[in-house]
Design a protein around this motif. Structure first.
Motif, PDB file in Angstrom:
ATOM      1  N   LYS A  47      40.959  32.634  41.254  1.00 32.02           N
ATOM      2  CA  LYS A  47      42.329  32.942  41.698  1.00 32.02           C
ATOM      3  C   LYS A  47      42.466  32.876  43.220  1.00 32.02           C
ATOM      4  CE  LYS A  47      42.387  37.106  39.869  1.00 32.02           C
ATOM      5  NZ  LYS A  47      41.035  37.165  39.283  1.00 32.02           N
ATOM      6  N   THR A  48      41.526  33.526  43.899  1.00 31.89           N
ATOM      7  CA  THR A  48      41.604  33.536  45.365  1.00 31.89           C
ATOM      8  C   THR A  48      41.427  32.128  45.928  1.00 31.89           C
ATOM      9  OG1 THR A  48      40.804  35.797  45.443  1.00 31.89           O
ATOM     10  CG2 THR A  48      40.591  34.530  47.454  1.00 31.89           C
ATOM     11  N   VAL A  49      40.468  31.395  45.364  1.00 34.97           N
ATOM     12  CA  VAL A  49      40.254  30.022  45.820  1.00 34.97           C
ATOM     13  C   VAL A  49      41.526  29.190  45.585  1.00 34.97           C
ATOM     14  CG1 VAL A  49      38.893  27.925  45.467  1.00 34.97           C
ATOM     15  CG2 VAL A  49      37.774  30.152  45.457  1.00 34.97           C
TER      16      VAL A  49
ATOM     17  N   PHE B  12      46.305  39.265  51.995  1.00 33.82           N
ATOM     18  CA  PHE B  12      44.933  38.953  51.596  1.00 33.82           C
ATOM     19  C   PHE B  12      44.369  40.040  50.694  1.00 33.82           C
ATOM     20  CE2 PHE B  12      45.472  36.176  55.141  1.00 33.82           C
ATOM     21  CZ  PHE B  12      44.667  35.094  54.858  1.00 33.82           C
ATOM     22  N   GLN B  13      43.395  39.623  49.890  1.00 37.26           N
ATOM     23  CA  GLN B  13      42.770  40.573  48.970  1.00 37.26           C
ATOM     24  C   GLN B  13      42.196  41.768  49.745  1.00 37.26           C
ATOM     25  OE1 GLN B  13      40.258  38.608  46.163  1.00 37.26           O
ATOM     26  NE2 GLN B  13      39.960  40.431  44.933  1.00 37.26           N
ATOM     27  N   GLY B  14      41.601  41.486  50.914  1.00 31.26           N
ATOM     28  CA  GLY B  14      41.050  42.586  51.720  1.00 31.26           C
ATOM     29  C   GLY B  14      41.975  43.020  52.846  1.00 31.26           C
TER      30      GLY B  14
ATOM     31  N   CYS C 216      50.511  36.749  47.450  1.00 35.37           N
ATOM     32  CA  CYS C 216      49.878  38.058  47.451  1.00 35.37           C
ATOM     33  C   CYS C 216      48.613  37.999  46.610  1.00 35.37           C
ATOM     34  CB  CYS C 216      50.798  39.117  46.862  1.00 35.37           C
ATOM     35  SG  CYS C 216      52.387  39.218  47.664  1.00 35.37           S
ATOM     36  N   ASP C 217      47.480  38.257  47.250  1.00 35.66           N
ATOM     37  CA  ASP C 217      46.223  38.266  46.512  1.00 35.66           C
ATOM     38  C   ASP C 217      45.911  39.710  46.119  1.00 35.66           C
ATOM     39  OD1 ASP C 217      43.877  37.609  45.342  1.00 35.66           O
ATOM     40  OD2 ASP C 217      43.016  36.577  47.077  1.00 35.66           O
ATOM     41  N   GLU C 218      46.181  40.025  44.894  1.00 35.21           N
ATOM     42  CA  GLU C 218      46.008  41.384  44.370  1.00 35.21           C
ATOM     43  C   GLU C 218      46.662  42.429  45.264  1.00 35.21           C
ATOM     44  OE1 GLU C 218      42.247  42.110  42.712  1.00 35.21           O
ATOM     45  OE2 GLU C 218      42.090  40.054  42.001  1.00 35.21           O
ATOM     46  N   PRO C 219      47.987  42.379  45.336  1.00 38.82           N
ATOM     47  CA  PRO C 219      48.691  43.282  46.249  1.00 38.82           C
ATOM     48  C   PRO C 219      48.570  44.738  45.843  1.00 38.82           C
ATOM     49  CG  PRO C 219      50.250  42.152  44.833  1.00 38.82           C
ATOM     50  CD  PRO C 219      48.918  41.524  44.596  1.00 38.82           C
TER      51      PRO C 219
HETATM   52 MG   LIG Z   1      40.154  37.190  44.385  1.00 38.80          MG
END
Ligand SMILES: [Mg+2]
Ligand SMILES: Nc1ncnc2c1ncn2[C@@H]1O[C@H](COP(=O)(O)OP(=O)(O)OP(=O)(O)O)[C@@H](O)[C@H]1O
Lengths: 245, 253
Positions: free
Chosen positions: B40-42, B84-86, B161-164
């Motif tokens: 997903k992130t990629v 970002f996820q982080g 949104c990466d895992e908001p």
């Molecule tokens: Mg991810």
């Protein structure tokens, strides 16, 4: 081969740093912040080291002048030559490779591993210009630091030599002015200027292109210190060869 | 609208995205779901151009983004908001400065206007009393909300949104989901959200893309996802005990 590749990448990075500039107003603030971090923040340690090493140079020279034919003026002369020619520009730059260099690598490297650089790039900001350019500009003030170091180094030598009872003030000052070649000052500042560029860019390179996590940030700082000091030493050799011989 | 055609991306010998083709509509909350490590992130980063795709095309409102170079992408990038996820907050800046950053970069607003605008979004993400703190001084969930505020402050046209809402409590997670949906409707933007949170799927899953080991295994919306026979999707959806219970109840009826 990988070294050649990295050297190429380093020069491409430098080119990239100067194109597509960030908004002037933002850049100005960044430059002031870097001057504060890199230049002002280094003054204390530089002053401390220069003063004491200058003193040690004078004492060492004095203690090794056992032959009575050699005039005591040599103490001032030798202190001046070693402080101006090598100690302030080169030796201090290597210390700066540790202080400023590892700061630059770890701060940029942390931004890389926590995706802050990605965050800049997503917005369309040239992250190299945003991060590295202000450091290069700030380091243009580095020669002033070295000028202060030269002054304090010689002051340290004077105090150690005169108040340590190795020579009189007159003798020291005569030695200090003896055979003074103004070009030596130019030579020292030319190389300082080149070192300041190396000090800003090589650590940035190691931080910017690193991969991994917190552990790798630490490793990158070490590698960056090694390469920055090696480059300074090598460049010093060639500049000296070119300018003084 | 963002279209993706035959997108492939690998690292070394490992192919992570194996030819994805799909599209994400404007004014809708588009979800990408899938197990951890499914790519997903990629996928999101390749759409953004943070990873250069090995092959395939990405089109932003008909413009072939993946063929442009960085300079040409700039006009589009300024219109992208990304969480970002982080979180990826700038850790030398305070919360408020982080949120004002895109305004500072891309608008001619005065400082007071920027601050006003920042405070509007700070309110919307429910972040009180943190304006002058550094990212390291606030909790992970608050950092997420700052990241969301930063992403939406300059009215983006595309919001990623990466895992908001990972790391947020269920209440705040719902608030954030609803906020993202509201903004999407209000400004008619293209929103793409990575998640493995089934609550988000139920709340805002207007279009759902299911990734499985880098393949697009299923597409649909939130009503279809609970009815599909696709075994991979049902395995994913009903892996949570809560949903297993729901399904049991449904079957019993
Ligand atoms: Mg991810
Ligand atoms: N920069 C990279 N270099 C090499 N491999 C990578 C890189 N980024 C991701 N991968 C690999 O790609 C795969 C998919 O990773 P990705 O981060 O997209 O997963 P994800 O679906 O976002 O998972 P999660 O839900 O845990 O965030 C993983 O196997 C990962 O190891």
């Amino acid at each position: 081969m990988t070294y050649l590749h990295d050297i190429g990448k380093y020069f491409l990075m430098i080119k990239e740093t100067f194109v597509k500039p960030t908004k002037g107003k933002v850049l100005r603030v960044l430059i002031f912040k870097e001057i504060d971090d890199l230049i002002i923040g280094s003054l204390g340690i530089v002053a401390f080291i220069s003063f004491f090493v200058g003193g040690v140079v004078a004492i060492q020279t004095a203690l090794n002048l056992t032959n009575p034919i050699i005039p005591k003026e040599l103490i001032g002369f030798a202190s001046r030559q070693s402080v101006i020619l090598e100690f302030a520009p080169t030796f201090l730059s290597i210390i700066m490779a540790g202080k400023v260099g590892s700061f630059i690598t770890s701060s940029i490297g942390t931004m890389r591993v926590t995706e802050q650089i990605d965050a800049l790039e997503v917005m369309g900001i040239n992250s190299l210009n945003y991060l590295v350019f202000p450091k290069i500009v700030a380091m243009c003030f580095y020669p002033f630091v070295i000028a202060i170091a030269m002054f304090l180094g010689i002051l340290g030598a004077y105090i150690a030599a005169v108040y340590g009872g190795f020579t009189t003030a007159d003798q020291f000052l005569t030695g200090l002015k003896d055979d003074f070649i103004p070009f030596h000052i130019s030579y020292a500042f030319i190389k300082t200027f080149i070192f300041s560029f190396l000090l800003a860019t090589i650590p940035s390179f190691h931080g910017f292109y690193m991969r991994g996590g917190a552990l790798e940030v630490g490793k990158a700082s070490t590698t960056s210190f090694v390469w920055t000091s090696v480059s300074i030493i090598v460049v010093n050799y060639f500049i000296t060869q070119m300018l003084l011989s | 609208m963002i279209e993706v055609r035959e997108l492939r991306k690998g690292f070394g010998d490992v192919e992570v995205l194996k030819g994805l083709t799909t599209s994400f509509d404007k004014g809708k909350t588009n979800l990408i779901i899938g197990q951890s490590g499914s790519g997903k992130t990629v996928f999101i980063k390749s759409m953004l151009g943070l990873f250069r795709p090995d092959s395939g095309k990405i089109l932003y409102d008909g413009i072939c983004y993946s063929d442009l170079d960085f300079e040409e992408q700039r006009a589009i990038r300024e219109k992208i908001g990304m969480v970002f996820q982080g979180s990826a907050l700038f850790d030398s800046m305070t919360v408020e400065e982080n949120i004002m950053f895109p305004l500072q970069m891309f608008t001619k607003m005065k400082k007071t206007e920027m601050r006003e605008r920042a405070n509007v979004v700070i309110d919307r993400v429910n972040l009180e009393n943190a304006n002058h703190k550094l990212p390291s001084e606030i909790s992970g969930g608050m950092q997420k909300r700052v990241a969301i505020a930063r992403a939406i402050v300059n009215n983006p046209r595309y919001l990623f949104c990466d895992e908001p809402n990972s790391g947020l409590d269920p209440h705040t997670a719902t608030v954030i989901d609803n906020l993202i949906q509201e903004i999407t409707k209000e400004f008619n933007i293209t929103t793409i959200i990575n998640t493995h949170d089934m609550n988000s799927v139920m709340e805002i899953g207007e279009k759902i893309v299911f990734l499985k080991e880098g393949n697009l295994a299923w597409e649909g919306d939130k009503t279809q996802i609970f009815r599909t026979d696709n075994e991979e999707v049902t395995n994913f959806v009903y892996s949570s005990n809560l949903f297993k219970m729901v399904r049991k109840a449904q079957n019993a009826q």
